[in-house]
Write an enzyme that holds these catalytic residues in place. Structure first.
Site, PDB file in Angstrom:
ATOM      1  N   ARG A  80       0.850  -1.193   0.000  1.00  8.24           N
ATOM      2  CA  ARG A  80       0.000   0.000   0.000  1.00  8.24           C
ATOM      3  C   ARG A  80       0.886   1.243   0.000  1.00  8.24           C
ATOM      4  O   ARG A  80       1.967   1.266   0.562  1.00  8.24           O
ATOM      5  CB  ARG A  80      -0.916   0.020   1.230  1.00  8.24           C
ATOM      6  CG  ARG A  80      -2.069  -0.978   1.136  1.00  8.24           C
ATOM      7  CD  ARG A  80      -3.001  -0.890   2.324  1.00  8.24           C
ATOM      8  NE  ARG A  80      -2.362  -1.340   3.537  1.00  8.24           N
ATOM      9  CZ  ARG A  80      -1.838  -0.556   4.470  1.00  8.24           C
ATOM     10  NH1 ARG A  80      -1.944   0.761   4.367  1.00  8.24           N
ATOM     11  NH2 ARG A  80      -1.251  -1.063   5.530  1.00  8.24           N
ATOM     12  N   TYR A 219      -1.119  -3.577  -6.841  1.00 11.54           N
ATOM     13  CA  TYR A 219      -0.986  -4.277  -5.561  1.00 11.54           C
ATOM     14  C   TYR A 219      -2.332  -4.339  -4.819  1.00 11.54           C
ATOM     15  O   TYR A 219      -3.068  -3.345  -4.764  1.00 11.54           O
ATOM     16  CB  TYR A 219       0.079  -3.619  -4.672  1.00 11.54           C
ATOM     17  CG  TYR A 219       0.021  -4.177  -3.277  1.00 11.54           C
ATOM     18  CD1 TYR A 219       0.519  -5.449  -3.008  1.00 11.54           C
ATOM     19  CD2 TYR A 219      -0.603  -3.489  -2.254  1.00 11.54           C
ATOM     20  CE1 TYR A 219       0.406  -5.999  -1.745  1.00 11.54           C
ATOM     21  CE2 TYR A 219      -0.723  -4.033  -0.977  1.00 11.54           C
ATOM     22  CZ  TYR A 219      -0.219  -5.290  -0.726  1.00 11.54           C
ATOM     23  OH  TYR A 219      -0.349  -5.849   0.523  1.00 11.54           O
ATOM     24  N   GLY A 220      -2.593  -5.461  -4.187  1.00  9.85           N
ATOM     25  CA  GLY A 220      -3.870  -5.747  -3.523  1.00  9.85           C
ATOM     26  C   GLY A 220      -4.515  -4.594  -2.773  1.00  9.85           C
ATOM     27  O   GLY A 220      -5.619  -4.177  -3.099  1.00  9.85           O
ATOM     28  N   LYS A 228      -9.613  -2.523   1.689  1.00  5.87           N
ATOM     29  CA  LYS A 228      -9.315  -1.384   2.565  1.00  5.87           C
ATOM     30  C   LYS A 228     -10.085  -0.128   2.125  1.00  5.87           C
ATOM     31  O   LYS A 228     -10.538   0.654   2.964  1.00  5.87           O
ATOM     32  CB  LYS A 228      -7.817  -1.092   2.568  1.00  5.87           C
ATOM     33  CG  LYS A 228      -6.932  -2.308   2.861  1.00  5.87           C
ATOM     34  CD  LYS A 228      -7.015  -2.784   4.291  1.00  5.87           C
ATOM     35  CE  LYS A 228      -5.894  -3.786   4.590  1.00  5.87           C
ATOM     36  NZ  LYS A 228      -5.980  -4.386   5.916  1.00  5.87           N
ATOM     37  N   HIS A 248     -10.619  -2.445  11.449  1.00  3.82           N
ATOM     38  CA  HIS A 248      -9.542  -3.282  10.924  1.00  3.82           C
ATOM     39  C   HIS A 248      -9.327  -4.432  11.889  1.00  3.82           C
ATOM     40  O   HIS A 248      -8.324  -4.476  12.602  1.00  3.82           O
ATOM     41  CB  HIS A 248      -8.285  -2.403  10.798  1.00  3.82           C
ATOM     42  CG  HIS A 248      -7.164  -3.017  10.031  1.00  3.82           C
ATOM     43  ND1 HIS A 248      -5.859  -2.591  10.170  1.00  3.82           N
ATOM     44  CD2 HIS A 248      -7.139  -3.987   9.105  1.00  3.82           C
ATOM     45  CE1 HIS A 248      -5.085  -3.289   9.349  1.00  3.82           C
ATOM     46  NE2 HIS A 248      -5.835  -4.133   8.702  1.00  3.82           N
ATOM     47  N   SER A 270      -1.424  -3.666   9.992  1.00  2.00           N
ATOM     48  CA  SER A 270      -1.064  -4.595   8.927  1.00  2.00           C
ATOM     49  C   SER A 270       0.253  -5.299   9.247  1.00  2.00           C
ATOM     50  O   SER A 270       1.208  -4.664   9.688  1.00  2.00           O
ATOM     51  CB  SER A 270      -0.937  -3.856   7.602  1.00  2.00           C
ATOM     52  OG  SER A 270      -2.215  -3.408   7.201  1.00  2.00           O
ATOM     53  N   CYS A 272       0.766  -7.489  11.634  1.00  2.00           N
ATOM     54  CA  CYS A 272       1.001  -7.603  13.081  1.00  2.00           C
ATOM     55  C   CYS A 272       0.205  -8.742  13.715  1.00  2.00           C
ATOM     56  O   CYS A 272       0.004  -8.758  14.929  1.00  2.00           O
ATOM     57  CB  CYS A 272       0.713  -6.289  13.780  1.00  2.00           C
ATOM     58  SG  CYS A 272       1.874  -4.987  13.318  1.00  2.00           S
ATOM     59  N   ASP A 295      -9.485  -9.747   8.827  1.00  2.00           N
ATOM     60  CA  ASP A 295      -8.988  -8.396   8.523  1.00  2.00           C
ATOM     61  C   ASP A 295      -9.973  -7.279   8.820  1.00  2.00           C
ATOM     62  O   ASP A 295      -9.562  -6.208   9.231  1.00  2.00           O
ATOM     63  CB  ASP A 295      -8.571  -8.327   7.046  1.00  2.00           C
ATOM     64  CG  ASP A 295      -7.643  -7.155   6.737  1.00  2.00           C
ATOM     65  OD1 ASP A 295      -6.710  -6.914   7.529  1.00  2.00           O
ATOM     66  OD2 ASP A 295      -7.848  -6.478   5.721  1.00  2.00           O
ATOM     67  N   ARG A 387       2.116 -12.168  -0.486  1.00  2.31           N
ATOM     68  CA  ARG A 387       0.775 -12.486   0.007  1.00  2.31           C
ATOM     69  C   ARG A 387       0.203 -13.743  -0.597  1.00  2.31           C
ATOM     70  O   ARG A 387       0.475 -14.071  -1.744  1.00  2.31           O
ATOM     71  CB  ARG A 387      -0.170 -11.320  -0.362  1.00  2.31           C
ATOM     72  CG  ARG A 387       0.197  -9.988   0.288  1.00  2.31           C
ATOM     73  CD  ARG A 387      -0.412  -9.876   1.649  1.00  2.31           C
ATOM     74  NE  ARG A 387       0.081  -8.703   2.384  1.00  2.31           N
ATOM     75  CZ  ARG A 387      -0.518  -8.241   3.484  1.00  2.31           C
ATOM     76  NH1 ARG A 387      -1.601  -8.813   3.951  1.00  2.31           N
ATOM     77  NH2 ARG A 387      -0.012  -7.208   4.131  1.00  2.31           N
ATOM     78  N   PHE A 515       1.838 -17.122  18.399  1.00  2.10           N
ATOM     79  CA  PHE A 515       1.076 -18.070  17.571  1.00  2.10           C
ATOM     80  C   PHE A 515       0.108 -18.885  18.435  1.00  2.10           C
ATOM     81  O   PHE A 515      -0.664 -18.293  19.182  1.00  2.10           O
ATOM     82  CB  PHE A 515       2.046 -18.925  16.738  1.00  2.10           C
ATOM     83  CG  PHE A 515       2.935 -18.066  15.851  1.00  2.10           C
ATOM     84  CD1 PHE A 515       2.413 -17.445  14.719  1.00  2.10           C
ATOM     85  CD2 PHE A 515       4.279 -17.841  16.170  1.00  2.10           C
ATOM     86  CE1 PHE A 515       3.215 -16.642  13.905  1.00  2.10           C
ATOM     87  CE2 PHE A 515       5.080 -17.049  15.360  1.00  2.10           C
ATOM     88  CZ  PHE A 515       4.539 -16.449  14.234  1.00  2.10           C
TER      89      PHE A 515
HETATM   90  P1  GDP Z   1      -1.896  -9.337   9.635  1.00  4.25           P
HETATM   91  O1  GDP Z   1      -1.362  -8.605   8.461  1.00  4.25           O
HETATM   92  O2  GDP Z   1      -2.256  -8.436  10.774  1.00  4.25           O
HETATM   93  O3  GDP Z   1      -2.986 -10.285   9.281  1.00  4.25           O
HETATM   94  O4  GDP Z   1      -0.683 -10.217  10.210  1.00  4.25           O
HETATM   95  P2  GDP Z   1      -0.321 -11.766   9.982  1.00  4.25           P
HETATM   96  O5  GDP Z   1      -1.131 -12.660  10.854  1.00  4.25           O
HETATM   97  O6  GDP Z   1      -0.302 -12.075   8.539  1.00  4.25           O
HETATM   98  O7  GDP Z   1       1.167 -11.786  10.557  1.00  4.25           O
HETATM   99  C1  GDP Z   1       2.154 -10.910  10.081  1.00  4.25           C
HETATM  100  C2  GDP Z   1       3.536 -11.446  10.429  1.00  4.25           C
HETATM  101  O8  GDP Z   1       3.655 -11.527  11.847  1.00  4.25           O
HETATM  102  C3  GDP Z   1       3.771 -12.840   9.886  1.00  4.25           C
HETATM  103  O9  GDP Z   1       5.090 -12.942   9.436  1.00  4.25           O
HETATM  104  C4  GDP Z   1       3.546 -13.725  11.084  1.00  4.25           C
HETATM  105  O10 GDP Z   1       4.273 -14.935  11.011  1.00  4.25           O
HETATM  106  C5  GDP Z   1       3.980 -12.840  12.249  1.00  4.25           C
HETATM  107  N1  GDP Z   1       3.233 -13.173  13.489  1.00  4.25           N
HETATM  108  C6  GDP Z   1       1.894 -13.347  13.603  1.00  4.25           C
HETATM  109  N2  GDP Z   1       1.549 -13.677  14.879  1.00  4.25           N
HETATM  110  C7  GDP Z   1       2.702 -13.702  15.584  1.00  4.25           C
HETATM  111  C8  GDP Z   1       3.020 -13.980  16.970  1.00  4.25           C
HETATM  112  O11 GDP Z   1       2.155 -14.274  17.794  1.00  4.25           O
HETATM  113  N3  GDP Z   1       4.337 -13.870  17.321  1.00  4.25           N
HETATM  114  C9  GDP Z   1       5.320 -13.553  16.429  1.00  4.25           C
HETATM  115  N4  GDP Z   1       6.568 -13.490  16.863  1.00  4.25           N
HETATM  116  N5  GDP Z   1       5.057 -13.304  15.115  1.00  4.25           N
HETATM  117  C10 GDP Z   1       3.772 -13.362  14.709  1.00  4.25           C
HETATM  118  P1  PGA Z   2      -3.156  -6.730   6.328  1.00  6.82           P
HETATM  119  O1  PGA Z   2      -3.750  -6.080   4.998  1.00  6.82           O
HETATM  120  O2  PGA Z   2      -1.653  -6.638   6.312  1.00  6.82           O
HETATM  121  O3  PGA Z   2      -3.763  -5.919   7.407  1.00  6.82           O
HETATM  122  O4  PGA Z   2      -3.595  -8.181   6.334  1.00  6.82           O
HETATM  123  C1  PGA Z   2      -3.337  -5.943   3.715  1.00  6.82           C
HETATM  124  C2  PGA Z   2      -2.663  -4.623   3.353  1.00  6.82           C
HETATM  125  O5  PGA Z   2      -2.202  -3.929   4.257  1.00  6.82           O
HETATM  126  O6  PGA Z   2      -2.609  -4.316   2.162  1.00  6.82           O
HETATM  127 MN    MN Z   3      -3.894 -10.341   7.390  1.00  8.19          MN
END
Ligand code: GDP
Ligand code: PGA
Ligand code: MN
Length: 608
Positions: A80, A219-220, A228, A248, A270, A272, A295, A387, A515
């Site tokens: 983004r 890009y998405g 978004k 979000h 994003s 996190c 999301d 992604r 995790f």
């Molecule tokens: P989103 O974009 O908020 O959906 O985040 P994701 O679930 O895709 O996670 C983003 C990154 O953070 C990935 O590389 C995950 O492996 C990492 N991650 C997610 N949860 C955890 C956690 O509980 N601990 C750690 N250390 N990394 C995490």
């Molecule tokens: P996410 O969303 O990282 O919150 O899953 C996609 C994006 O930021 O483009």
């Molecule tokens: Mn996500």
């Protein structure tokens, strides 16, 4: 006035929707595509589009995953672009200090010039879609016009899309017009590149007229406009006007050992941890997580006074690196079923995908830039914001309530971010207003999900900094007002918590394993709601009392747990000037109760 344009396909509209017909014609006359295709969302259409993309080498068919594809973007078009994202409210003050603004007429003038002929040599697809179930009382329609077949294929995964939607729209249903062009017209005979895009990018939102204009990026987050752009930026404005929340947030269903069910929504910036938490496989016996969304949550009060959440999306658009059988087995199971698009990951020699975090790397890969890669290459094989895009209905732990237009009643809201220091593993807010304070002051280190420097701490209120479609001060006031909206009083409101999975020790190690182990934190949250877990009051809120967080069977040094949970008054005092500076940006739009929360926090820290 130019002469009426005939574009093949333009008149084959399978709809009598007057406003839609007029708009599609108007855009075709401006952008001059070679043809118009009205998308029906069928299997056959998916096959035609993906076959064509494979022929053009935009996609590579994966031999190891059914009906799945590998895509590589231009190396400049990977995330983004917040700098190029605009909220074009009529009144500049309505965009607030956190958004870029341009007057709607001026933005439309600039972008109309860019769109002029921008689809030459390409097909313009008409993509009718619905955010949330089509069975909703008032389905939330959008129509995206795009010259990117990659976007069409991705929209079919991410949204309910096609003929059913157009039928349900009838002749006059309101819809959000979403215009998208990659901004790379082709001269006659000019050969196309694999990933057309433009150096000039605009991701523009017109909240007053509820329109989206996107230009220059494939890009998405910049191009799948239902996500978004519509479901957060435009929907947040709808929510402000109509008394609901577009957030979000992931949504999950948590069932405990005695069968008790709780619904949890969680807002993390994003990259996190939303997708991971949404699909969590608990490590503690007796607990079960089911997925509702990863999301976005649209939340409104039901007649019973509880806050109900719906996931408007139909797919998962997840960060690939770090996703593995150990960290997120349910994502791996979802992806194994196929029907997915992988963007900017690496490809193995036998035609499967690979990314960092999947364990031992193979001896040879083709990396996200299309180059040969070996473990000696010295850079990651996949872009950190690569992604997967996959149908949510393939998730093996999808909750039954997923498609229920009424949504699920939320018991707890978690706010969280990525912070190396200061923020403990979990903190419980004292009440709704304190919870809103925690959300409004949420901070996180920037990630690769947005263009720009990674690892810089910034305030990201409710994880919505790049997504609030209006003045953030008004948004805080809206949250405060929502807390008064529960008809049967505060008891019905979700309880609010603040989490941080990312605190680190001196040597840089994560203090908390994260995790699946995050289920232990969810357990404490549930037990707090049920009144069975102990907490201690600290200046910043309530944290687990010694022994209250279930760490049985967890191989975690006592010292790490202590550090993960620690509230260090000195560290928190350092945050105060940053919060003051943050709040001052909102002037008199900042609700007074949030200043009062800050003053009370200061006083408690001084006494600590
Ligand atoms: P989103 O974009 O908020 O959906 O985040 P994701 O679930 O895709 O996670 C983003 C990154 O953070 C990935 O590389 C995950 O492996 C990492 N991650 C997610 N949860 C955890 C956690 O509980 N601990 C750690 N250390 N990394 C995490
Ligand atoms: P996410 O969303 O990282 O919150 O899953 C996609 C994006 O930021 O483009
Ligand atoms: Mn996500």
């Amino acid at each position: 006035m130019s002469a009426p344009v005939t574009v093949p396909g333009l008149d084959q509209a399978p709809t009598a929707h007057r406003r839609l017909l007029a708009w599609v014609r108007e855009v075709a006359e401006l952008t001059r595509p070679d043809r118009v295709v009205w998308c029906d969302g069928s299997e056959g259409e998916w096959r035609r589009i993906t076959d064509e993309l494979v022929d053009k080498q935009v996609l590579v068919r994966l031999r190891q995953k059914p009906n799945s594809f590998w895509a590589r973007t231009d190396p400049s078009d990977v995330a983004r672009v917040e700098e190029r994202t605009f909220i074009c409210s009529a009144d500049e003050a309505d965009a607030g200090p956190t958004n870029n603004w341009m007057a709607p007429a001026e933005m439309k003038r600039v972008m109309t010039e860019l769109y002029d002929g921008s689809m030459r040599g390409r097909t313009m697809y008409v993509v009718p879609f619905c955010m949330g179930p089509l069975t909703a009382e008032q389905p939330m329609f959008g129509v995206e016009l795009t010259d990117s077949p990659y976007v069409v294929a991705s929209m079919r995964i991410m949204t309910r899309m096609g003929a059913d939607v157009l039928d349900r729209m009838g002749a006059d249903a309101p819809f959000v017009p979403c215009l998208h062009s990659v901004g790379a017209p082709l001269a006659p005979g000019q050969e196309d590149v694999a990933w057309p895009c433009s150096d000039v990018k605009y991701i523009s939102h017109f909240p007053d007229s509820r329109e989206i204009w996107s230009y220059g990026s494939g890009y998405g987050g910049n191009s799948l406009l239902g996500k978004k752009c519509f479901s957060l930026r435009i929907a947040s404005v709808m929510g402000r006007d109509e008394g609901w929340l577009a957030e979000h947030m992931l949504i999950l269903k948590l069932t405990g050992p005695s069968g008790q069910v709780k619904y949890v929504a969680a807002a993390f910036p994003s990259a996190c941890g939303k997708t991971n938490l949404a699909m969590l496989e608990p490590t503690i016996p007796g607990w079960k997580v089911e997925t509702l969304g990863d999301d976005i949550a649209w939340m409104r009060f039901g007649e019973d006074g509880r806050l109900y959440a719906v996931n408007p999306e139909f797919g998962l658009f997840g960060v690939a690196p770090g996703t593995d059988w150990k960290t997120n087995p349910n994502a791996m199971r979802t992806l194994a079923k196929g029907n997915s698009i992988f963007t900017n990951v690496a490809m193995t020699d036998d035609g499967d995908i690979w990314w960092e975090g999947m364990g031992e790397p193979p001896a040879h890969l083709v990396d996200w830039k299309g180059r040969d890669w070996t473990p000696e290459s010295g850079e990651p094989s996949s872009h950190p914001n690569s992604r997967f895009c996959t149908p949510i209905e393939q998730c093996p732990i999808l909750a039954d309530e997923y498609a229920d237009p009424r949504g699920v009643p939320i018991d707890a809201i978690l706010f969280g971010g990525r912070r190396k220091t200061t923020i403990p593993l979990v903190t419980e807010a004292r009440d709704w207003v304190h919870g809103v304070y925690l959300g409004a002051t949420l901070s996180s280190e920037t990630t690769a999900a947005a263009a720009g420097k990674v690892g810089v701490v910034r305030r990201d209120p409710m994880a919505m900094l790049p997504f609030i479609g209006y003045h953030a001060g008004d948004y805080f006031a809206h949250w405060i007002a929502m807390g008064k909206g529960a008809s049967s009083g505060a008891a019905q409101l979700p309880r609010i918590f603040y989490v941080n999975w990312f605190r680190r020790g001196d040597d840089g190690r994560f203090l908390w394993p994260g995790f699946g182990e995050n289920a232990r934190v969810l357990k404490w949250v549930v037990e707090r709601i049920e009144g069975t877990a102990a907490a201690v009051e600290t200046p910043i809120g309530r944290v687990p009392a010694p022994g209250a967080l279930d760490v049985s069977g967890l191989d975690l040094p006592a010292e790490d747990l202590e550090l993960a949970l620690r509230v260090d008054a000195a560290e928190w005092r350092e945050e105060i000037p940053q919060v003051v500076e943050w709040f001052e940006r909102f002037g008199d739009k900042l609700p007074g109760v949030l200043w009062a929360e800050l003053d009370a926090l200061k006083a408690r820290l001084d006494a600590a």
